[in-house]
Design an enzyme around this catalytic site. Structure first.
Site, short mmCIF file in Angstrom:
data_model
loop_
_atom_site.label_atom_id
_atom_site.label_comp_id
_atom_site.label_asym_id
_atom_site.label_seq_id
_atom_site.Cartn_x
_atom_site.Cartn_y
_atom_site.Cartn_z
N ASP A 55 0.83 -1.21 0.00
CA ASP A 55 0.00 0.00 0.00
C ASP A 55 0.86 1.26 0.00
O ASP A 55 1.49 1.59 1.01
CB ASP A 55 -0.91 0.00 1.24
CG ASP A 55 -2.06 -0.97 1.09
OD1 ASP A 55 -2.78 -0.89 0.08
OD2 ASP A 55 -2.25 -1.83 1.98
N HIS B 172 -0.51 -1.16 -4.72
CA HIS B 172 -1.74 -0.36 -4.70
C HIS B 172 -1.36 1.09 -4.45
O HIS B 172 -0.96 1.44 -3.34
CB HIS B 172 -2.65 -0.91 -3.59
CG HIS B 172 -3.92 -0.15 -3.38
ND1 HIS B 172 -4.70 -0.33 -2.26
CD2 HIS B 172 -4.55 0.78 -4.13
CE1 HIS B 172 -5.77 0.45 -2.33
NE2 HIS B 172 -5.70 1.15 -3.45
N PHE C 80 -6.10 3.71 5.86
CA PHE C 80 -5.71 3.05 7.10
C PHE C 80 -6.13 1.60 7.11
O PHE C 80 -7.16 1.25 6.53
CB PHE C 80 -6.35 3.77 8.30
CG PHE C 80 -5.99 5.22 8.37
CD1 PHE C 80 -4.79 5.63 8.96
CD2 PHE C 80 -6.83 6.18 7.81
CE1 PHE C 80 -4.45 6.98 9.00
CE2 PHE C 80 -6.48 7.53 7.83
CZ PHE C 80 -5.29 7.93 8.43
N GLY D 153 -10.00 -4.07 2.23
CA GLY D 153 -10.50 -3.36 3.40
C GLY D 153 -11.47 -4.20 4.22
O GLY D 153 -12.51 -4.62 3.73
N GLY E 219 -5.11 -7.14 5.78
CA GLY E 219 -4.00 -6.64 6.58
C GLY E 219 -4.12 -7.12 8.00
O GLY E 219 -3.49 -8.10 8.41
N SER E 220 -4.99 -6.46 8.77
CA SER E 220 -5.08 -6.79 10.19
C SER E 220 -5.50 -8.24 10.41
O SER E 220 -4.99 -8.89 11.34
CB SER E 220 -6.00 -5.81 10.92
OG SER E 220 -7.11 -5.51 10.14
C1 DX5 Z 1 -6.40 0.64 3.02
C2 DX5 Z 1 -5.41 -0.28 2.32
C3 DX5 Z 1 -5.61 -1.71 2.66
C4 DX5 Z 1 -5.45 -2.03 4.11
C5 DX5 Z 1 -6.36 -3.14 4.46
O1 DX5 Z 1 -6.25 1.92 2.56
O2 DX5 Z 1 -5.51 -0.15 0.93
O3 DX5 Z 1 -4.82 -2.56 1.85
O4 DX5 Z 1 -4.15 -2.38 4.49
O5 DX5 Z 1 -6.25 -3.35 5.83
P1 DX5 Z 1 -7.33 -4.19 6.63
O6 DX5 Z 1 -7.35 -5.57 6.04
O7 DX5 Z 1 -6.81 -4.14 8.02
O8 DX5 Z 1 -8.67 -3.48 6.46
ZN ZN Z 2 -4.55 -1.69 -0.46
#
Ligand code: DX5
Ligand code: ZN
Length: 229
Positions: free
Chosen positions: A39, A70, A147, A177, A198-199
């Site tokens: 990201d 991205h 985020f 997301g 991500g998380s």
């Molecule tokens: C948000 C990013 C995502 C983010 C997803 O702006 O593009 O790739 O890291 O994070 P989670 O899975 O925690 O929503």
């Molecule tokens: Zn992303």
């Protein structure tokens, strides 16, 4: 990167230890990640700042799968060659990032990368109606970008509409997301095949305890594949 509509899990290193990217990338790949999602944020298109092409180039030797970059930046075009040089396999730009997304996608392919186009939650599927021949991946944002760790916004109607618009073209639908084992089946059912998380991947694990990453990836994959059976 060949086209394959199996579910792919793309952990976002936005949730990794920023002081240890190389080891984090190696750990998630060893634990089953299909792609690595990177990201890039500029503090202008989105209200957060991450890293640029020099850092992405430093990640490259650690990525054995697919480096999925991205871009949450505006403008995009002046940086396309830098991300090609950094070794991005897929380079995704936002449709909202400027007036000339058509030219941007042509330039990304022209630089030898797969071209992705991302849609913010407020942008309709129809925004990509004239871009389907120019794109390899449509990224549907299920949070407002900027985020990690935000709450999933239900975009299943948009995903289903895009899958219908795509027809038999070899275009991935990526979801970004709030993807976790609860939301993954909803988006897979609607037609998504690449799930960024991500998380939900990094939660509870570390490079010293990478088995947790593997368990998290496996749970998201099983939940998504369940609806494809
Ligand atoms: C948000 C990013 C995502 C983010 C997803 O702006 O593009 O790739 O890291 O994070 P989670 O899975 O925690 O929503
Ligand atoms: Zn992303």
């Amino acid at each position: 990167m060949s086209f394959d509509r199996k579910i792919k899990i793309a952990p976002s290193i936005l949730s990794a230890d920023f002081a240890n990217f190389g080891a984090e990338i190696r750990a998630i790949e060893a634990e089953g990640a299909d792609w690595v999602h990177v990201d890039v944020m500029d503090g202008h298109f989105v209200p957060n700042l991450t890293f640029g092409p020099m850092a992405v180039k430093a990640f490259r030797p650690h990525v054995k799968t697919v480096m999925d970059v991205h871009l949450m930046i505006a403008p995009v075009d002046p940086y396309i060659d830098a991300y090609a040089d950094a070794g991005a396999d897929v380079l995704t730009a936002h449709v909202e990032a400027g007036p000339h997304i058509h030219r941007t996608l042509q330039a990304i392919r022209g630089a030898g990368m797969k071209a992705g186009v991302a849609l913010n939650p407020g942008t309709p599927a129809e925004a990509v109606a004239h871009l389907l021949e120019l794109t390899d991946l449509i990224c549907v944002m299920t949070v407002n970008p900027g985020f990690g760790g935000q709450k999933f916004i239900d975009m299943t109607a948009k995903i289903a509409r895009l899958r219908q618009m795509i027809g038999d073209r070899p275009v991935h639908i990526e979801i970004d997301g709030g993807v976790d084992p609860k939301t993954a089946p909803l988006v897979a059912q609607a037609g998504a095949d690449v799930l960024v998380a991500g998380s939900a991947v990094f939660r509870g694990g570390s490079v010293d305890n990478p088995g947790v990453y593997g368990q998290n990836i496996a749970e998201i994959r099983a939940a998504a594949e369940g609806v494809w059976a």
